[in-house]
Design an enzyme around this catalytic site. Structure first.
Site, PDB file in Angstrom:
ATOM      1  N   LYS A   1      -0.588 -18.179  63.113  1.00 41.75           N
ATOM      2  CA  LYS A   1      -0.227 -17.246  63.874  1.00 41.75           C
ATOM      3  C   LYS A   1       0.414 -17.857  65.244  1.00 41.75           C
ATOM      4  O   LYS A   1       1.565 -17.465  65.668  1.00 41.75           O
ATOM      5  CB  LYS A   1      -1.296 -16.449  64.470  1.00 41.75           C
ATOM      6  CG  LYS A   1      -1.443 -15.072  63.542  1.00 41.75           C
ATOM      7  CD  LYS A   1      -2.287 -14.095  64.736  1.00 41.75           C
ATOM      8  CE  LYS A   1      -3.672 -14.523  65.416  1.00 41.75           C
ATOM      9  NZ  LYS A   1      -4.550 -14.910  64.699  1.00 41.75           N
TER      10      LYS A   1
ATOM     11  N   THR B   1      -0.341  -9.554  46.738  1.00 43.00           N
ATOM     12  CA  THR B   1       0.031  -9.076  47.871  1.00 43.00           C
ATOM     13  C   THR B   1      -0.894  -7.858  48.408  1.00 43.00           C
ATOM     14  O   THR B   1      -0.727  -7.248  49.762  1.00 43.00           O
ATOM     15  CB  THR B   1       1.254  -8.141  47.898  1.00 43.00           C
ATOM     16  OG1 THR B   1       1.503  -7.005  46.801  1.00 43.00           O
ATOM     17  CG2 THR B   1       2.599  -9.266  47.390  1.00 43.00           C
ATOM     18  N   LYS B   2      -2.149  -7.617  47.582  1.00 49.68           N
ATOM     19  CA  LYS B   2      -2.756  -6.425  48.125  1.00 49.68           C
ATOM     20  C   LYS B   2      -3.639  -6.694  49.089  1.00 49.68           C
ATOM     21  O   LYS B   2      -3.671  -5.442  50.366  1.00 49.68           O
ATOM     22  CB  LYS B   2      -3.877  -6.234  46.772  1.00 49.68           C
ATOM     23  CG  LYS B   2      -4.470  -4.721  47.033  1.00 49.68           C
ATOM     24  CD  LYS B   2      -3.660  -3.538  46.771  1.00 49.68           C
ATOM     25  CE  LYS B   2      -3.742  -3.455  45.313  1.00 49.68           C
ATOM     26  NZ  LYS B   2      -2.732  -2.492  44.707  1.00 49.68           N
TER      27      LYS B   2
ATOM     28  N   CYS C   1      -9.734 -40.450  78.352  1.00 53.53           N
ATOM     29  CA  CYS C   1     -10.936 -39.676  79.375  1.00 53.53           C
ATOM     30  C   CYS C   1     -12.264 -40.269  78.806  1.00 53.53           C
ATOM     31  O   CYS C   1     -12.585 -41.220  79.413  1.00 53.53           O
ATOM     32  CB  CYS C   1     -11.066 -38.104  79.042  1.00 53.53           C
ATOM     33  SG  CYS C   1     -11.769 -37.248  80.634  1.00 53.53           S
TER      34      CYS C   1
ATOM     35  N   GLU D   1     -23.744 -39.556  82.771  1.00 54.73           N
ATOM     36  CA  GLU D   1     -23.628 -38.453  82.214  1.00 54.73           C
ATOM     37  C   GLU D   1     -25.082 -38.634  81.097  1.00 54.73           C
ATOM     38  O   GLU D   1     -25.486 -37.717  80.793  1.00 54.73           O
ATOM     39  CB  GLU D   1     -22.230 -38.308  81.568  1.00 54.73           C
ATOM     40  CG  GLU D   1     -22.515 -37.215  80.757  1.00 54.73           C
ATOM     41  CD  GLU D   1     -20.763 -36.703  80.002  1.00 54.73           C
ATOM     42  OE1 GLU D   1     -19.933 -37.429  80.450  1.00 54.73           O
ATOM     43  OE2 GLU D   1     -20.851 -35.964  79.057  1.00 54.73           O
TER      44      GLU D   1
ATOM     45  N   HIS E   1      -5.612 -36.761  80.534  1.00 58.09           N
ATOM     46  CA  HIS E   1      -5.325 -36.483  78.854  1.00 58.09           C
ATOM     47  C   HIS E   1      -3.807 -36.353  78.802  1.00 58.09           C
ATOM     48  O   HIS E   1      -3.203 -35.300  78.763  1.00 58.09           O
ATOM     49  CB  HIS E   1      -6.014 -35.108  78.719  1.00 58.09           C
ATOM     50  CG  HIS E   1      -7.376 -34.924  78.605  1.00 58.09           C
ATOM     51  ND1 HIS E   1      -7.994 -35.407  77.451  1.00 58.09           N
ATOM     52  CD2 HIS E   1      -8.127 -34.821  79.750  1.00 58.09           C
ATOM     53  CE1 HIS E   1      -9.288 -35.086  77.545  1.00 58.09           C
ATOM     54  NE2 HIS E   1      -9.543 -34.895  78.869  1.00 58.09           N
TER      55      HIS E   1
ATOM     56  N   GLU F   1      -2.188 -36.171  76.090  1.00 55.95           N
ATOM     57  CA  GLU F   1      -2.039 -35.598  74.766  1.00 55.95           C
ATOM     58  C   GLU F   1      -1.396 -33.956  75.147  1.00 55.95           C
ATOM     59  O   GLU F   1      -0.675 -33.604  74.492  1.00 55.95           O
ATOM     60  CB  GLU F   1      -3.277 -35.410  73.852  1.00 55.95           C
ATOM     61  CG  GLU F   1      -4.399 -34.805  74.382  1.00 55.95           C
ATOM     62  CD  GLU F   1      -5.383 -35.331  75.007  1.00 55.95           C
ATOM     63  OE1 GLU F   1      -5.039 -36.575  75.637  1.00 55.95           O
ATOM     64  OE2 GLU F   1      -6.433 -35.148  75.088  1.00 55.95           O
TER      65      GLU F   1
END
Ligand code: GLN
Length: 558
Positions: free
Chosen positions: A25, A196-197, A394, A418, A525, A527
């Site tokens: 989509k 196609t159903k 990162c 962390e 980032h 990307e």
């Protein structure tokens, strides 16, 4: 008297899913935007996520896929990345909404008496708020057309109020709204025939909400034949020209070209009573699609992460922007990237040479938490010592600093707090303002998020690749290189080639090219800003070195 500017008669294209999710989509919505842009229209895109979450930031990427960060810091769905890449545009928080966000605002307005004593109801108030948000985004972008993608598939409880918004908007502005259903047309192995159903059922389900699709994009392994096309047209009650065949293809960047080959922009414009502004010009996309499918020398790139497994299946959705950024630079450099999704969990003890020796480049993307962390550090050490091009994003940059501190500065227990809050060498520490938020348990949407500037140091690899002294990149983190260790790290050869303008935050770390061809990490980032028609310079620099590494390997063999 000043003349009142006539407001734009914006058109709305809704993209809904039939049969099942995950069939494209987002790429369909983006490609529709692209072909309309190519006809001279100003297009913006929106994603509607039916979750209660107010944004995607608190969702685990193995469940939801990548969290895409916008320039303004909103944490959104990976489809926003598709829109930015295909439309070559910068979107903002207004282009994204979730159920949680919509309800939060309606409840707030109710508390502020903005409904003036009315009984506030799910219908019409929720769909009206959805429509208000769509119109607000259209206005901000001064868009001729807004493409709105509704998450999920028709027939779900979750997205029903968003579909109700389509119905209501169509009732208000019948000529300005059209709906495209992206449906899956399976070819069951044992049957060997395209069925196609399921699509017919999906259309009927959508019809029961009062919405009829004007177009069906039929996603399948193969192209629709005439017989299936006619069947879908007849049983789903739409014109045959509006059934668009969308078979699996090698590169998603071919989709706009394929849509245009089916004259989709002409049909959409006619449906929306829009006069074409110019003939379609998709030349840049055609050239890109050609480069994407051309045969090139293969290079092997490892992406070492942990958000892969969902049940018995492996998904790379959590790193979709990283993948696209690599691909877009690879098309430019002229190599075919073979991506190896390597789970860092497998490198708990030591990196086995046999597992990594095939890689021409290694990338450690963003991440959180402890799982697989020692594996990542091992791989980074291997890349540094063997001069394999390494790119850290990162967390990948933070762990590169940890690795360097442990093995070059000989601070054996160096770590990020962390993971080990008690380490005597906290080379990666929590940012002071983040500490307060964590103590208050305030997690949602509170990281250092969105675009921040950085200044680049002359004579460094980063400065050379960017070709300019100042950059803006998108962030999403709570931890940073501890300022107390910077002098020590630099004295041992690590170069901080990008810093925040006040010099406090380390944004890029690298080794001089005389020592290593590409050992570079970014606190941000990159990307998120890599675009197919404008690949990111750092990714292009990385892929160039990956190519050289591969070529060097060949000459060594001889
Ligand atoms: N976990 C690290 C931090 O919060 C890195 C985050 C990331 O890779 N996006 O700073």
């Amino acid at each position: 008297m000043p003349t009142k500017q006539k407001s734009k008669n914006t058109k709305y294209i809704f993209v809904v899913g039939g049969v099942m999710s995950g069939v494209g989509k987002g790429v369909t919505a983006s490609s529709i935007g692209t072909i309309l842009q190519a006809r001279g229209f100003t297009v913006t895109a929106m994603k509607v996520d039916p979750y209660i979450n107010v944004d995607a930031g608190t969702m685990n990427p193995t469940e939801h896929g990548e969290v895409f960060v916008l320039e303004d810091g909103r944490e959104t769905d990976q489809d926003m990345g598709n829109y930015e890449r295909f439309l070559n545009t910068t979107l903002d928080g207004m282009n994204y909404m979730t159920t949680g966000h919509v309800y939060q605002e309606v409840i707030e307005k109710e508390r502020n008496l903005e409904y003036k004593g009315k009984c506030v109801q799910v219908v019409p108030h929720i769909p009206l708020e959805v429509i208000r948000r769509i119109k607000r985004a259209a206005k901000k972008a001064d868009a001729d057309v807004v493409v709105v993608e509704i998450g999920g598939t028709v027939g779900e409880y979750e997205n029903i109020l968003f579909i109700e918004a389509i119905r209501m908007l169509k009732l208000m502005q019948p000529k300005d709204v059209t709906t495209v259903m992206v449906s899956y047309v399976p070819i069951p192995k044992k049957v060997g025939e395209m069925k196609t159903k399921p699509t017919q059922h999906a259309v009927r389900t959508l019809n029961s909400t009062g919405v009829h699709p004007d177009f069906i994009v039929a996603r399948s392994d193969y192209a629709l034949d005439l017989k299936r096309k006619e069947k879908i047209a007849l049983f789903c009650n739409i014109s045959k020209d509006h059934v668009i065949s969308a078979p699996d293809i090698e590169s998603i960047y071919e989709v706009p070209v394929n849509f245009e080959n089916a004259h989709l922009s002409d049909f959409l414009l006619a449906q929306l009573s829009l006069k074409p502004k110019k003939p379609s010009d998709l030349s840049a996309w055609k050239a890109l699609a050609k480069r994407a499918v051309q045969s090139h020398a293969e290079v092997n790139i490892a992406v070492v992460g942990k958000y892969f497994d969902t049940g018995d299946f492996m998904l790379s959705d959590a790193y979709i922007s990283v993948l696209e950024a690599i691909k877009c630079s690879a098309y430019k450099v002229g190599v075919k990237p073979i991506i190896h999704w390597v789970s860092s969990k497998q490198f708990t003890e030591k990196v086995l040479k046999k597992d990594v020796v095939k890689f021409d480049g290694i990338l450690v993307p963003g991440g959180f938490g402890e799982t697989g962390i020692e594996g990542k550090i091992h791989v980074i050490e291997y890349a540094r010592k063997n001069k394999v091009p390494y790119f850290g994003l990162c967390y990948g940059m933070q762990l590169m600093v940890v690795e360097y501190a442990r093995h070059v500065l000989k601070l054996a227990d160096a770590h990020t707090v962390e993971i080990n809050p008690n380490t005597t060498n906290p080379v990666i520490d929590i940012m002071p303002e983040q500490k307060k938020l964590m103590e208050a348990g305030n997690y949602g949407g509170t990281m250092r998020l969105g675009a921040y500037p950085a200044l680049l140091k002359n004579g460094t690899l980063a400065r050379k690749l960017y070709g300019k002294p100042e950059i803006q990149e998108r962030h999403r983190h709570r931890y940073e290189v501890n300022p107390e260790y910077i002098a020590q790290l630099e004295a041992h050869g690590l170069v901080f080639s990008g810093k925040s303008p006040d010099g406090v935050l380390m944004e890029i770390a690298e080794l001089p090219v005389a020592e290593h061809p590409f050992f570079l990490g970014t606190q941000f980032h990159p990307e998120f800003t890599a675009r197919p028609l404008f690949p990111h310079p750092l990714f292009t620099g990385f892929v160039q070195e990956v190519k050289k590494f591969k070529e060097g390997r060949k000459t060594k063999k001889r």
